[in-house]
Design a protein around this motif. Structure first.
Motif, mmCIF file in Angstrom:
data_model
loop_
_atom_site.group_PDB
_atom_site.id
_atom_site.type_symbol
_atom_site.label_atom_id
_atom_site.label_comp_id
_atom_site.label_asym_id
_atom_site.label_seq_id
_atom_site.Cartn_x
_atom_site.Cartn_y
_atom_site.Cartn_z
ATOM 1 N N THR A 92 45.503 75.904 -45.401
ATOM 2 C CA THR A 92 45.259 74.614 -46.037
ATOM 3 C C THR A 92 43.860 74.069 -45.765
ATOM 4 O O THR A 92 43.558 72.935 -46.106
ATOM 5 N N ARG A 94 42.362 73.243 -42.903
ATOM 6 C CA ARG A 94 42.384 72.150 -41.934
ATOM 7 C C ARG A 94 41.935 72.685 -40.578
ATOM 8 O O ARG A 94 42.197 73.848 -40.240
ATOM 9 N N THR A 135 45.234 72.757 -50.018
ATOM 10 C CA THR A 135 45.195 71.452 -49.319
ATOM 11 C C THR A 135 46.570 70.866 -49.015
ATOM 12 O O THR A 135 46.648 69.853 -48.320
ATOM 13 N N THR A 191 41.465 64.561 -48.368
ATOM 14 C CA THR A 191 40.923 65.207 -47.179
ATOM 15 C C THR A 191 40.111 64.202 -46.389
ATOM 16 O O THR A 191 39.260 63.497 -46.945
#
Length: 339
Positions: A92, A94, A135, A191
């Motif tokens: 994702t 992150r 995401t 985000t």
């Protein structure tokens, strides 16, 4: 394009800034008494540089201060912790990004910045998580900072509310219902990024930037920046100006989805970062990127394509557009596969 060195930032006088300041007082709720006036100001900014400041946005200054404190703590964690939670390990996107891992301007050197990414905590049974869309999914959090998830969630929810109100004002600015874009925000892609820029290297060449010239990929970016400055915006005439920090204000800019949605009427202009004025200290910034629902269709809104003409941009979904941008700047096969 050769960069020119801007003057060092001083105490900002909002009336003298080359980027307009929108006062959101009286425009933070639908049908607010100043909504139409603010929408007109937003339209003018969107048709120019695509950048503006917002003040009286109702975001608690203490919340922003806590987020900057968390950014400093996160980016001071040991290298081993940061490597274990690198965004390279996350489907994702992150986690931590190291210096030089992203190149926003293909003609420049790798960006001199490091950061931490997180986003909306969608549950595992959400259909977009199940589908593996870019995401959507879990964040990576360091065990050393157990309060970080809740703090970031508060900040994300606050910025999301502001983003959605700005999208309503944008709809109004286009002569549409304030709620025209509401249906595209059912499961938004958002985000939150906390960024640290080292001081600009002494003797650096003209291809060296904290963040190379680029446009943002999504719909809106809401930026909190520290007092050092360093953000530079390309104006319609090709000149670069400093987006000087203004106390109590965020910098907002339109991303590439907006020209697609408006058939080029509204602009997403290039910007870049050079940490030139901090006296050797790092610069911190906290951009919040708002993108609509992954499956939201991005095509010209009513009234933006003259009769008989073909739209300037091909229609696509928000997810298709965003995945392609990740692939271009990170070279990630996973992003391409998720599109």
């Amino acid at each position: 394009m050769s960069p020119s060195r801007p003057a060092a930032p001083a105490a900002a006088d909002a009336t003298a800034l080359p980027i307009p300041v929108l006062d959101l007082e009286g425009a933070l709720v639908p049908n607010g008494p100043r909504s139409a006036e603010v929408a007109r100001q937003l339209r003018a900014a969107a048709m120019s540089s695509g950048f503006f400041y917002v003040r009286n946005h109702a975001v608690d200054a203490e919340l922003v201060a806590r987020q900057f404190a968390l950014a400093r703590t996160l980016l001071d964690l040991p290298a081993a912790t940061r490597e274990a939670l690198s965004m390279r390990h996350s489907p994702t996107m992150r986690g931590f990004e190291n210096l030089g891992e992203q190149t926003l301007d293909a003609a420049a050197r790798p960006d001199l910045k490091e950061s931490f990414y997180c986003g909306m905590a969608y549950p595992p049974d959400h259909p977009y998580v199940q589908a593996g869309y870019q995401t959507y999914g879990h964040n990576q959090w360091p065990a050393e900072l157990p309060a970080a998830p809740a703090q970031c969630e508060r900040y994300i929810r606050t910025m999301l509310a502001l983003s959605q109100r700005l999208m309503q004002l944008m709809a109004l600015s286009l002569g549409l219902s304030e709620h025209y874009f509401d249906h595209t925000a059912e499961s938004p892609m958002v985000t939150l990024r906390m960024v640290r820029y080292p001081a600009h290297p002494t003797g650096a060449d003209e291809r060296t930037f904290g963040a190379g010239a680029h446009t943002d990929w999504g719909a809106l970016t809401i930026l909190a920046q520290d007092a050092h400055g360093g953000l530079e915006v390309c104006m319609p005439d090709g000149s670069w100006v400093a987006a000087t920090p203004v106390p109590g204000c965020f910098v907002v800019n339109l991303g590439d989805m907006i020209p697609r949605w408006t058939n080029g009427l509204y602009h997403s202009n290039p910007h870049r970062v050079r940490n030139l004025h901090s006296g050797g200290a790092p610069r911190y910034s906290i951009p919040f990127f708002y993108e609509p629902d992954y499956l939201a269709r991005i095509e010209p809104v009513p009234g933006t394509v003259p009769a008989g003409e073909t739209p300037r941009h091909a229609a696509c979904t928000a997810g298709e557009h965003l995945s392609e941008m990740y692939r271009k700047t990170y070279g990630l096969k996973a992003a391409a596969a998720a599109a």
